[in-house]
Structures are given as C-alpha cells and as structure tokens.
Design a protein around this motif. Sequence first.
Motif, PDB file in Angstrom:
ATOM      1  N   CYS A  43       0.792  -1.235   0.000  1.00 32.12           N
ATOM      2  CA  CYS A  43       0.000   0.000   0.000  1.00 32.12           C
ATOM      3  C   CYS A  43       0.821   1.282   0.000  1.00 32.12           C
ATOM      4  CB  CYS A  43      -0.936   0.006   1.202  1.00 32.12           C
ATOM      5  SG  CYS A  43      -2.091  -1.376   1.243  1.00 32.12           S
ATOM      6  N   ALA A  44       2.146   1.184   0.109  1.00 33.49           N
ATOM      7  CA  ALA A  44       2.987   2.377   0.130  1.00 33.49           C
ATOM      8  C   ALA A  44       3.154   2.946  -1.283  1.00 33.49           C
ATOM      9  CB  ALA A  44       4.353   2.052   0.727  1.00 33.49           C
ATOM     10  N   PRO A  45       3.406   4.258  -1.388  1.00 38.46           N
ATOM     11  CA  PRO A  45       3.586   4.865  -2.719  1.00 38.46           C
ATOM     12  C   PRO A  45       4.917   4.479  -3.346  1.00 38.46           C
ATOM     13  CG  PRO A  45       3.889   6.505  -0.988  1.00 38.46           C
ATOM     14  CD  PRO A  45       3.424   5.257  -0.305  1.00 38.46           C
ATOM     15  N   GLY A  46       4.984   4.621  -4.659  1.00 41.09           N
ATOM     16  CA  GLY A  46       6.188   4.249  -5.394  1.00 41.09           C
ATOM     17  C   GLY A  46       7.402   5.057  -5.014  1.00 41.09           C
ATOM     18  N   GLU A  47       7.219   6.277  -4.557  1.00 40.82           N
ATOM     19  CA  GLU A  47       8.345   7.138  -4.212  1.00 40.82           C
ATOM     20  C   GLU A  47       9.185   6.576  -3.074  1.00 40.82           C
ATOM     21  OE1 GLU A  47       5.298   9.793  -6.138  1.00 40.82           O
ATOM     22  OE2 GLU A  47       5.326   8.081  -4.734  1.00 40.82           O
ATOM     23  N   VAL A  48       8.622   5.678  -2.269  1.00 37.83           N
ATOM     24  CA  VAL A  48       9.384   5.089  -1.173  1.00 37.83           C
ATOM     25  C   VAL A  48       9.576   3.588  -1.387  1.00 37.83           C
ATOM     26  CG1 VAL A  48       8.720   6.865   0.486  1.00 37.83           C
ATOM     27  CG2 VAL A  48       7.313   4.800   0.255  1.00 37.83           C
ATOM     28  N   GLY A  49       9.358   3.136  -2.604  1.00 38.36           N
ATOM     29  CA  GLY A  49       9.575   1.729  -2.915  1.00 38.36           C
ATOM     30  C   GLY A  49       8.347   0.854  -2.754  1.00 38.36           C
ATOM     31  N   GLY A  50       7.185   1.480  -2.549  1.00 36.59           N
ATOM     32  CA  GLY A  50       5.944   0.720  -2.418  1.00 36.59           C
ATOM     33  C   GLY A  50       5.348   0.374  -3.764  1.00 36.59           C
ATOM     34  N   TRP A  51       4.286  -0.418  -3.713  1.00 37.78           N
ATOM     35  CA  TRP A  51       3.658  -0.913  -4.945  1.00 37.78           C
ATOM     36  C   TRP A  51       2.297  -0.275  -5.196  1.00 37.78           C
ATOM     37  CZ3 TRP A  51       4.829  -6.661  -3.464  1.00 37.78           C
ATOM     38  CH2 TRP A  51       6.195  -6.898  -3.636  1.00 37.78           C
ATOM     39  N   PHE A  52       1.846   0.597  -4.301  1.00 39.83           N
ATOM     40  CA  PHE A  52       0.573   1.320  -4.399  1.00 39.83           C
ATOM     41  C   PHE A  52      -0.558   0.466  -4.979  1.00 39.83           C
ATOM     42  CE2 PHE A  52       3.457   2.563  -7.808  1.00 39.83           C
ATOM     43  CZ  PHE A  52       2.708   2.520  -8.984  1.00 39.83           C
ATOM     44  N   GLU A  53      -0.701  -0.754  -4.433  1.00 41.48           N
ATOM     45  CA  GLU A  53      -1.765  -1.647  -4.885  1.00 41.48           C
ATOM     46  C   GLU A  53      -3.141  -1.195  -4.391  1.00 41.48           C
ATOM     47  OE1 GLU A  53      -1.353  -3.904  -6.995  1.00 41.48           O
ATOM     48  OE2 GLU A  53       0.810  -4.273  -6.973  1.00 41.48           O
ATOM     49  N   THR A  59      -5.372   7.803   9.711  1.00 42.66           N
ATOM     50  CA  THR A  59      -5.731   6.891   8.633  1.00 42.66           C
ATOM     51  C   THR A  59      -5.085   7.269   7.315  1.00 42.66           C
ATOM     52  OG1 THR A  59      -7.876   6.500   9.698  1.00 42.66           O
ATOM     53  CG2 THR A  59      -7.676   5.859   7.385  1.00 42.66           C
ATOM     54  N   LEU A  60      -5.005   8.572   7.032  1.00 37.57           N
ATOM     55  CA  LEU A  60      -4.585   9.039   5.716  1.00 37.57           C
ATOM     56  C   LEU A  60      -3.434  10.038   5.805  1.00 37.57           C
ATOM     57  CD1 LEU A  60      -8.115   9.746   4.177  1.00 37.57           C
ATOM     58  CD2 LEU A  60      -6.753   7.658   3.965  1.00 37.57           C
ATOM     59  N   ALA A  61      -2.652  10.082   4.733  1.00 36.95           N
ATOM     60  CA  ALA A  61      -1.637  11.127   4.538  1.00 36.95           C
ATOM     61  C   ALA A  61      -2.045  11.939   3.315  1.00 36.95           C
ATOM     62  CB  ALA A  61      -0.257  10.509   4.329  1.00 36.95           C
ATOM     63  N   TRP A  62      -2.086  13.250   3.494  1.00 35.99           N
ATOM     64  CA  TRP A  62      -2.371  14.154   2.374  1.00 35.99           C
ATOM     65  C   TRP A  62      -1.735  15.497   2.691  1.00 35.99           C
ATOM     66  CZ3 TRP A  62      -5.740  13.465   6.362  1.00 35.99           C
ATOM     67  CH2 TRP A  62      -6.385  14.568   6.884  1.00 35.99           C
ATOM     68  N   ASP A  63      -1.966  16.466   1.881  1.00 37.52           N
ATOM     69  CA  ASP A  63      -1.278  17.740   2.026  1.00 37.52           C
ATOM     70  C   ASP A  63      -1.973  18.623   3.068  1.00 37.52           C
ATOM     71  OD1 ASP A  63       0.441  19.848   1.690  1.00 37.52           O
ATOM     72  OD2 ASP A  63      -0.422  20.526  -0.221  1.00 37.52           O
ATOM     73  N   TYR A  64      -1.849  18.209   4.325  1.00 34.28           N
ATOM     74  CA  TYR A  64      -2.306  19.057   5.415  1.00 34.28           C
ATOM     75  C   TYR A  64      -1.076  19.580   6.158  1.00 34.28           C
ATOM     76  CZ  TYR A  64      -1.566  14.935   8.475  1.00 34.28           C
ATOM     77  OH  TYR A  64      -1.023  13.869   9.145  1.00 34.28           O
ATOM     78  N   PRO A  65      -1.182  20.663   6.919  1.00 30.45           N
ATOM     79  CA  PRO A  65      -0.014  21.263   7.567  1.00 30.45           C
ATOM     80  C   PRO A  65       0.775  20.262   8.408  1.00 30.45           C
ATOM     81  CG  PRO A  65      -1.896  22.721   7.750  1.00 30.45           C
ATOM     82  CD  PRO A  65      -2.410  21.438   7.170  1.00 30.45           C
ATOM     83  N   GLU A  66       2.077  20.228   8.193  1.00 34.33           N
ATOM     84  CA  GLU A  66       3.025  19.423   8.972  1.00 34.33           C
ATOM     85  C   GLU A  66       2.827  17.920   8.786  1.00 34.33           C
ATOM     86  OE1 GLU A  66       2.876  20.693  13.018  1.00 34.33           O
ATOM     87  OE2 GLU A  66       3.399  22.765  12.558  1.00 34.33           O
ATOM     88  N   CYS A  67       2.255  17.507   7.679  1.00 32.56           N
ATOM     89  CA  CYS A  67       2.117  16.072   7.430  1.00 32.56           C
ATOM     90  C   CYS A  67       3.468  15.482   7.050  1.00 32.56           C
ATOM     91  CB  CYS A  67       1.119  15.816   6.293  1.00 32.56           C
ATOM     92  SG  CYS A  67       0.960  14.057   5.858  1.00 32.56           S
ATOM     93  N   VAL A  68       3.905  14.481   7.821  1.00 32.26           N
ATOM     94  CA  VAL A  68       5.145  13.762   7.557  1.00 32.26           C
ATOM     95  C   VAL A  68       4.780  12.327   7.203  1.00 32.26           C
ATOM     96  CG1 VAL A  68       7.338  12.948   8.506  1.00 32.26           C
ATOM     97  CG2 VAL A  68       6.466  15.225   9.118  1.00 32.26           C
ATOM     98  N   TYR A  69       5.364  11.831   6.115  1.00 33.58           N
ATOM     99  CA  TYR A  69       5.012  10.501   5.619  1.00 33.58           C
ATOM    100  C   TYR A  69       6.286   9.816   5.157  1.00 33.58           C
ATOM    101  CZ  TYR A  69       1.996   7.111   3.126  1.00 33.58           C
ATOM    102  OH  TYR A  69       1.342   5.987   2.697  1.00 33.58           O
ATOM    103  N   TYR A  70       6.595   8.669   5.751  1.00 36.98           N
ATOM    104  CA  TYR A  70       7.852   7.969   5.488  1.00 36.98           C
ATOM    105  C   TYR A  70       9.045   8.919   5.578  1.00 36.98           C
ATOM    106  CZ  TYR A  70       5.193   3.845   4.226  1.00 36.98           C
ATOM    107  OH  TYR A  70       4.352   2.747   4.266  1.00 36.98           O
ATOM    108  N   GLN A  71       9.070   9.681   6.685  1.00 34.60           N
ATOM    109  CA  GLN A  71      10.178  10.581   7.022  1.00 34.60           C
ATOM    110  C   GLN A  71      10.344  11.716   6.009  1.00 34.60           C
ATOM    111  OE1 GLN A  71      11.863  10.310   9.949  1.00 34.60           O
ATOM    112  NE2 GLN A  71      10.510   8.585  10.435  1.00 34.60           N
TER     113      GLN A  71
END
Length: 503
Positions: free
Chosen positions: A297-307, A335-347
């Motif tokens: 479920c991780a995005p491709g930018e961090v090596g995930g497969w975004f299935e 639950t979710l990561a999106w463009d909200y203030p100070e959102c950190v996702y996979y460092q």
Amino acid sequence: MKIKYFILALLTFVLGSCSESFLELENPNKVTNENFWQTEDDLYSAVATIYNSLIDDYTGHYGTINWELKAGRTENFTIRNDVRDRYEISTFLNTFSNGSSSDLYKGCYEGIFRANQVIQKGPEMEIDENVKNQLIAEARFLRGLNYMILAIDFGSVPITTALAATSDDYYQSKSTIEAVWEQCISDFDAALKVLPTQYDANQKGRATKGTVLAYMGRAYLYQGLWENAETTLELIVGNETQYGYALQPVYAELFDGKHENGVESVFELQFSLLGGTDIWTDNPASKSRSTFIAQECAPGEVGGWFELYPTKALLNAFLQESTVDGGIDPRATATLAWDYPECVYYQRIFNTTWGPDEIWLKKNQNWWNENEGDWKSELNEYGMRYADVLLMLAEAYTMRDKVKDAAPLVHRIRERAQLTNKLTEMESYNREQMMTEIRHQRNLEFAREGLHFYDLRRWDLLEETLDESQVVGYQNFAPKHKYYPIPENELDNNPNMKQNSPW
C-alpha cells in the motif's frame, strides 16, 4: 507448551488414514495421525494452525490480499490494475474463475478442516481435561468464524463438521445461507461455554469469551436479528470491567505498533518479525511471521507498490466535521496522509514529495519507517475492536427504537474523536437520524479495517454509494457482486455443487 500461535510454524497434517505398502519402511520422524495426537503440545500446535489459516497472505480473511479486496470494493479505495484478479474484483468484472476469491474460499475450508481435526481427535487425547476442553473450544470458535466468513462472502456453501471417512464425504452439497449462519452460532455457543474471560499476558491473541460474544453479536447484526444482537452485546458492554475492555484514549495509538493488544483489542491478529526471513515463501520453516501489507500500500516514491490507495470520497467524509477546537478529526490523520499542515510521511514532508491532490494510506502502514529496503511489517491487525462492539450495540438499540440508549454509546466514539458534544441532541433523534450518524461514524472509525463493504451491503446502500462516488468500475456493479460466486474449481471438482444465484 503455552505459546502464542503466531510464532508456530504451520504443520502438515495427514488427510486421512493411508496404509503404506508392507515393503516400505516407516519414517519415525514423519508426522502421522498415529504419532501426532498425543501431547498438550500437539493440541496447542494443531489449534495454532487454525489461527494461522486466518492470516495467510493470500487465502486468509485477515491476510494481506483480502484486506485489499475488502476495502477495494467500496467508494473509499481503489485497487491498482497490475494484478488482474484483484482489479477485476474491485471494478466488479470478476467471474467464478477469479483466483483471489477462490483463494479465500479455499482458505476458509482449510481452516474448517483443521478445526474439525481438533474437534474430532482432541476428545480422545489423554491430556489435562481443562487444557483439552479450552483448545477444543477455541477450535469451535475458529470453525464458526470461518463459516461466518463464508456466509458473508459467498452465501450458500457446504457445511462439513467431520473428517471425511470415505471419498464420497468430500462431495458435499450446499446448505442454505440460513443453515451456514446456524452452524456459525452453534460453534460460537459451544465455545462460549468454555473459553476464559482473559488469558495471561503471554497468550495475547487467543479467542476469549468476550471475543466470542462480540462475533456472535456481529453475526446476529448481519442477519438483522436486532434483539439477539442487543442481548448478546449487552453482556460485554454491561461488564466492561470484567472483560477489561475500553476505548484506547488516543485513536492513533491503535495503529502505532506501541499499544498492541491493549484495552480496545477484542480479537487481534498477531504478526511479528519472528520466524524465518522470507515473506514470500510457502515453506513454513523459512517464512516470516510478518506481513507484506506495508509494501503493498505504500507509494512508489518510497519503494511501495501502491496496490491500494484511498479516494477523495474517504477524505471528504473525514473532513465533514471539525473537532471542538476547529481541527481535523484525529481519525483522519491516523488513517490518511495528504497535504495538510506538517504532514510527515515515510520521514518526508508530504508536500515536498507528493502533489496537493494525492492521498495515501497511513493506517496499519509502518509509515514512520526510514528503511525502504525492508518491508516486513509486524503491525497487528484488528479482527474486532471494542469500538465496533459499542457501535453495533448502538445500532441494535436504534433498530429497536431505543435511540436514547444508543446515544451514549455513539457519544463515546465521537468524544474520543474530539468532536462536538451532541449527546443531548442525539437522544432526541429518530431512528433514521441516529442510523445516519452511526453509518457515518462506522465509516470513519473503521476505514481500511474491512467492515465498510459489509455495512453498506446490509444497509442496502452499496449500489447507491458506489454510484454517488463514481469510483473506478462503479458502472459495472450488479446485484450479483454483493457476494462472490462459488469458485470454478469447486464446481468442476464437486459433482454435487451448483452455482449460487444470481451468478
């Protein structure tokens, strides 16, 4: 040997009594029916294999692939198109030859077969009676759970409660869906009479009396048996102290890997980094007790497969109501990561790597991980949380026009989410107003936890919700897609099997 089931390797059991040629020498190290069912350790190991069937990556209801399929059949998530079987299911193009639904069917009957072994052979064992009875009761619960899964995903299926004695016993005809539910309740009832309220700390993950009551309540709820659901679930909610249940104070703690098997855990599927090092192998000796859902479920930018990735519909649902201080519902940011203030996702600061319209999954993802080369996740998964018990009881009350009794239970869910206190207002709701609130809270509370599809279906809102969202494939939905079809290989191999209507 009292040991958590998740660190036990799967055993290969004998399918029947097979006589060997007198010219062949017997291997003393080979596990057979004659030398296996002897000790407490044997029975503990046998029960462990039933638990393991639930979390198999491909065939388990609580395995990696089926988490995706449960979420991907709703308006909240989209499944990537690179794996045909999964994409077909998520876009309602699947047929009876679909491999993913066939795997789930197979996994349920593997679990039932393993449970039948324990239930049939356990009573004959000369071991401590208390140990024996408890483990047989666990097998009864797990068999009932597998029949519940078959009922909610396939409908009318064969019921088998004994080991096959002849070849004819393998070819069972279907029972009605009502009979499948009756078998489920019968197994739950038998387990309820024996299982303990709690275990020692080193036994976390095993089914308890509270686990059985919660699933029994869900079984009644799914059948629309509101009074039975109410009576069953009240036994838990009215005795919180006895069962040790409560809501985890901070919602995000449920999924941070640091508060596993906590006060909200009613049935928690156990994963760890113990075992082997390989997450892909079918060899139990080298298989890790972890899961690969994080990479799926991780995005491709961090090596995930975004299935599997969330939709705008889910984010919008979370943003419908602010917290009392005007902030974002904490369930959304857990639950979710999106463009909200100070959102950190996979460092990474989210908006330095991902676009303003992108939405990604955080729940049950090791999204705090810096190591993109190691995707083995040991985060547990929830089969049942106490929040679900509260909302199920609230629904049963509401459907029996006891809205005032439902209101405090829904209030507890809203209060943890730091939403406005609407207790007095909700106490004066009519049935439909309260059900609207319960539906909304269930959607937010259990996003990605595999309940939303079944909720929408039993509320008769599945097609309407898909149409409104216009999620990928919504136009292909037909009433038959409310259940999976009986798999093609079952139809081919069992002369007594017929396809379920309207497939």
